[in-house]
Design an enzyme around this catalytic site. Structure first.
Site, PDB file in Angstrom:
ATOM      1  CG  ASP A 181       1.546   4.747   4.047  1.00 50.87           C
ATOM      2  OD1 ASP A 181       0.643   4.715   3.194  1.00 50.87           O
ATOM      3  OD2 ASP A 181       1.417   4.258   5.193  1.00 50.87           O
ATOM      4  CD  GLU A 187      -3.554   0.835   3.867  1.00 52.57           C
ATOM      5  OE1 GLU A 187      -4.441  -0.013   4.060  1.00 52.57           O
ATOM      6  OE2 GLU A 187      -2.344   0.551   3.866  1.00 52.57           O
TER       7      GLU A 187
HETATM    8 ZN   LIG Z   1      -1.821  -1.152   0.870  1.00 51.51          ZN
END
Ligand SMILES: [Zn+2]
Length: 498
Positions: free
Chosen positions: A129, A196
């Site tokens: 992401d 993340e």
């Molecule tokens: Zn990162």
């Protein structure tokens, strides 16, 4: 007269000895840092960096943007499905050799079983992401943030550095190795979280699964540092390997008072108590420790490149310790790596200008140094504000935060391989230093399975312009850096996995 001369002579001698000691210690400082035998790196497999750059551009065009914990929401996850399809199409050989487990729908856990499965595995991490682009700033980009344009020697767009560059480079390296018929002796695992930038639930679930299988890795490698073209402390290049990362806790301090009309205020309203608490916390910061790892090892590793006066000061902390502590604490970046930082962020009181608050509160965000813990930070806040009446201290919104990571080993084979790759990435002559990562990465969840083998480093060289693109405008990765990363990841797998 004679006595006076003797005294002066004695003082001069003492000063000469002191200066001699200071200079000798300065000359010895950091001298032992470079004595470890260098690992000879294997020759990486052949790869096509131009094609890899086009693939990174394609990955950038797939907008895997996360905004809030729980993203991507069901029904809004087509980009993650598309990204996986694109990766499978471009890297068929390595996907065929590795088993794939999908965790929480989109996190990828890929395993390339080694010929000796009893050896601890190598785990390479990246996340799928990216952070959003600030609304209204699209036009500031040289090339559109989701265009994935390859131009002027760079791949442009959100995620080029953070962290699709690593995602693509790891898979390019794996594909090149698989095609060259290299087979690992040690099991190689790829762990690609899907979220993340919001909570890292994917990585957390991956490590919970690996823990249930009693996996103990030889190395976990995630993002965090790289070779810096200009390291602020030295003004010269330095390779930093993250051996620890800070923890995180937000505490809410609340003052509950009577409230009422502001025409007859009490001597000490809730707002004043909160203000006193914040000032007390500002004045009494958590302690800095310049002689604890990884800071002390970092300074020793870069000692040769430090300006003489700085080197002299660090080499003689027995005499100049408090002077250095003041200097370091005065610089926001340096301060963040030597202590738990205290940052008041949200404050609330009453909702009307002539109403006293019945509940005034402030949220203070702490980034916890490995020397401290959530418990010690909480106790610190209670101690420092104990003299103020009617305060309560509690985790903000019941969140438990995250403890700082353990500090990983600098004596392991894994670290020596990284050291060799980092030095080679930097062109051979750069100092390689262990360092503390001040933000949070998915690697924090790897603490579930390892206390001493988690590292944060990408084999690339970043200059100031590159670093400005991190979560900002004009994020880009040079094609040269993509090549360095493919080379570096392949060499890490070969050096540790063969
Ligand atoms: Zn990162």
């Amino acid at each position: 007269m004679k006595l006076a001369l003797k005294v002066i002579g004695g003082i001069a001698l003492a000063i000469a000895i002191l200066v001699g000691v200071l200079l000798w210690r300065t000359s010895q400082f950091g001298a032992k840092a470079d004595t470890q035998a260098e690992i000879a790196l294997p020759k990486p497999p052949a790869f096509d960096v131009a094609a890899a750059a086009e693939m990174l551009g394609a990955a950038i065009r797939i907008q895997t943007v996360t905004y809030a914990s729980g993203d991507p929401k069901p029904g809004a996850d087509q980009p993650w499905t598309d990204l996986e399809a694109a990766l499978r199409a471009r890297y068929p050989t390595v996907f065929a050799k590795m088993t794939m487990e999908k965790i929480l729908t989109h996190a990828m856990l890929m395993t390339w079983t080694g010929s000796d499965p009893s050896l601890p595995p190598v785990i390479l991490m990246a996340h799928q992401d990216v952070v959003p682009v600030n609304p209204g700033t699209d036009a500031d980009w040289t090339h559109g943030p989701f265009g994935g344009v390859v131009a002027d020697g760079y791949i442009w767009g959100r995620g080029a550095m953070d962290d699709k560059g690593s995602l693509i480079a790891i898979l390019e390296a794996g594909e090149a190795l698989a095609k060259s018929n290299w087979t690992p002796r040690r099991t190689v695992i790829f762990a690609f979280g899907h979220d993340e930038e919001v909570s890292g639930a994917g990585a957390q679930a991956i490590y919970a699964l690996l823990k249930s299988r009693s996996v103990t890795p030889a190395m976990v490698l995630d993002e965090g540092y790289a070779v810096l073209d200009k390291y602020p402390l030295t003004g010269k290049p330095a390779a930093l390997i993250g051996v620890a990362e800070k923890g995180y806790i937000s505490l809410q301090i609340t003052a509950t008072t009577e409230g009422g009309h502001s025409s007859r205020p009490p001597r000490e309203s809730g707002a004043i108590r909160i203000a006193r608490a914040l000032v007390a916390l500002e004045d009494k910061q958590m302690p800095a420790n310049l002689s604890a790892p990884p800071f002390n090892q970092m300074i020793e590793a870069i000692a040769a490149d430090l300006p003489f006066t700085t080197r002299l000061a660090f080499a003689n902390q027995w005499l100049l310790g408090s002077f250095i502590a003041d200097q370091v604490s005065g610089d926001a970046s340096a301060n963040a790596i030597v202590r738990t930082t205290t940052a008041p962020t949200m404050m609330t009181g009453s909702i009307k200008d002539n109403v006293l608050p019945q509940r005034a509160s402030a949220v203070v965000n702490f980034r916890i140094h490995p020397n401290d813990s959530i418990a010690s930070v909480t106790q610190h806040v209670k101690d420092v504000t104990a003299h103020i009446e009617g305060l309560t201290v509690a985790p903000y919104e019941g969140g438990i935060g995250s403890e700082p990571s353990p500090v990983s080993s600098m004596d392991s084979e894994a670290y020596r391989v990284l050291e060799a790759v980092a030095r080679s990435t930097g062109g051979g002559a750069v100092p390689v230093a262990p360092a503390l990562v001040i933000g949070a990465t998915d690697a924090r969840y790897a603490s579930a399975i390892s206390k001493d083998a988690i590292y944060r480093f990408a084999p690339a060289i970043y200059d100031d312009a590159d670093l400005n693109g991190f979560h900002g405008t004009n994020e880009r990765l040079s094609v040269e850096n993509l090549g360095r990363m493919i080379t570096g990841y392949a060499q890490i797998m070969m050096a540790l996995g063969s």
